[in-house]
Scaffold this active site. Structure first.
Site, PDB file in Angstrom:
ATOM      1  N   LYS A  55       0.837  -1.205   0.000  1.00 58.09           N
ATOM      2  CA  LYS A  55       0.000   0.000   0.000  1.00 58.09           C
ATOM      3  C   LYS A  55       0.870   1.254   0.000  1.00 58.09           C
ATOM      4  CE  LYS A  55      -3.825  -2.360   2.236  1.00 58.09           C
ATOM      5  NZ  LYS A  55      -4.481  -2.734   3.501  1.00 58.09           N
ATOM      6  N   GLN A  99      -4.241  -1.265   9.787  1.00 57.90           N
ATOM      7  CA  GLN A  99      -4.169  -2.595   9.182  1.00 57.90           C
ATOM      8  C   GLN A  99      -4.749  -3.640  10.144  1.00 57.90           C
ATOM      9  OE1 GLN A  99      -3.109  -3.307   5.959  1.00 57.90           O
ATOM     10  NE2 GLN A  99      -3.901  -5.336   6.428  1.00 57.90           N
ATOM     11  N   ASP A 122     -10.856   3.320   4.294  1.00 58.59           N
ATOM     12  CA  ASP A 122     -11.096   1.880   4.155  1.00 58.59           C
ATOM     13  C   ASP A 122     -12.599   1.574   4.154  1.00 58.59           C
ATOM     14  OD1 ASP A 122      -9.294  -0.039   3.634  1.00 58.59           O
ATOM     15  OD2 ASP A 122      -8.840  -0.577   5.705  1.00 58.59           O
TER      16      ASP A 122
END
Ligand code: NDP
Length: 292
Positions: A55, A99, A122
């Site tokens: 990412k 994460q 997200d």
């Protein structure tokens, strides 16, 4: 068995998306705004480290700033929450990515709730999932967003189509079902307690498999002419990857199908970049035209 399906090349489509984003990043730069993504990684999970590396690399390639925060698995929850609070207030940070999964005993739900929904690139904050269900999406989870783009690229008719989603996770199954519904498909969501899965799949014009079990969807279940999106990433004993759908027999019946790897996976990161850019563009339109 002859291959009939058009292969939906997620790698190629994602590269095109990223190239388009890079152009828009350059435009934003002329107004003094550079998109910034904060990535929070807790603990030593090797897969999470690989995801975060990919990412941050993708961010750099399109010209984003990244703010890397690595914390030990032993971090106290208040310390992690305080970091998120700081990132929420930081005007240079357009998106915050924590994460997952978080190592125990951290409470993933509490941490998620601490993220400002306006920076939740997200798309996993309940506020964003709720907006999606109400038909007013703001940030949508990246994998489902990527799937919609792939369906579009494969010119899949959605209005009135019968769609079967296998899997009901908050990250994939539920949001893709909501997006398909918003696009006027008729959606059936299946899960581990669903009866007659082969029958349901066999009636679907669109199949989205997000289960996490290698090749559990058999090729001969697929209706001839269906579009198949395989989200699953499963590692075989020999180390290679395979999806949730039996590739060759399904591709022989489908109209179009995503491969694993190289289908949904690359799109997920591209959509994360897209969401972050959207957040930065809002900063550009509401904030000062030039920094400093
Ligand atoms: P989860 O484990 O959270 O959800 C799996 C779902 O599959 C659950 O809803 C479960 O049902 C359902 N399920 C399990 N067994 C069966 C069965 N025999 N029949 C029907 N349904 C079943 O997984 P995720 O949604 O997070 O991920 C799914 C897969 O997608 C994984 O392989 C993951 O690695 C991959 N993935 C790939 C991404 C990408 O970028 N390509 C991104 C995210 C995920 P129940 O709810 O009843 O338990």
């Amino acid at each position: 068995m002859p291959m009939a399906a058009e292969i939906i090349d997620g790698k190629l489509i994602a590269a095109r998306v990223r190239a388009g984003l890079a152009v828009r990043v350059a435009e934003l730069g002329t107004r003094g705004v550079r998109p910034g993504l904060a990535v929070v990684l807790v603990g030593d999970d090797p897969a999470s480290h690989i995801y975060v590396r990919n990412k941050t690399r993708a961010c750099a390639e399109v010209g984003f700033r990244t703010f890397d925060h690595r914390l030990p698995a032993t971090v106290a929850e208040p310390e992690l929450l305080a970091l998120i609070e700081r990132l929420n207030r930081d005007p240079e940070v357009d998106g915050i990515l924590v994460q997952l999964p978080l190592p125990a005993p951290l409470d993933g739900r509490r941490v998620l709730l601490a993220i400002d929904p306006d920076k939740d690139v997200d798309g996993i904050h309940p506020d964003n999932l709720g907006r999606l269900l109400m038909g007013q999406p703001r940030f949508v989870a990246c994998t489902p967003l990527g799937i919609m783009r792939l369906l579009d690229e494969a010119k899949t008719p959605l209005v009135g189509a019968d769609a079967v989603v296998i899997g009901r996770s908050n990250m994939v199954g539920k949001p893709i079902a909501a997006l398909l519904l918003l696009a006027d498909a008729t959606v059936t969501v299946c899960h581990s307690r669903t009866r007659d899965l082969p029958d349901r799949v066999g009636r679907a014009d669109i199949v989205v498999a997000a289960v996490g079990q290698a090749e559990m969807v058999k090729g001969d279940w697929i209706k001839p002419g269906a579009t198949v999106i395989d989200v699953g990433i499963n590692r075989r004993a020999d180390g290679t990857l395979t999806g949730d759908v039996e590739w060759a027999p399904a591709a022989a019946r489908a109209r179009a199908m995503t491969p694993v790897p190289g289908g949904v996976g690359p799109m997920t990161i591209a959509m994360l970049l897209g969401n972050t850019l959207m957040s930065a563009a809002r900063r550009a339109s509401s904030g000062p035209l030039l920094e400093g």
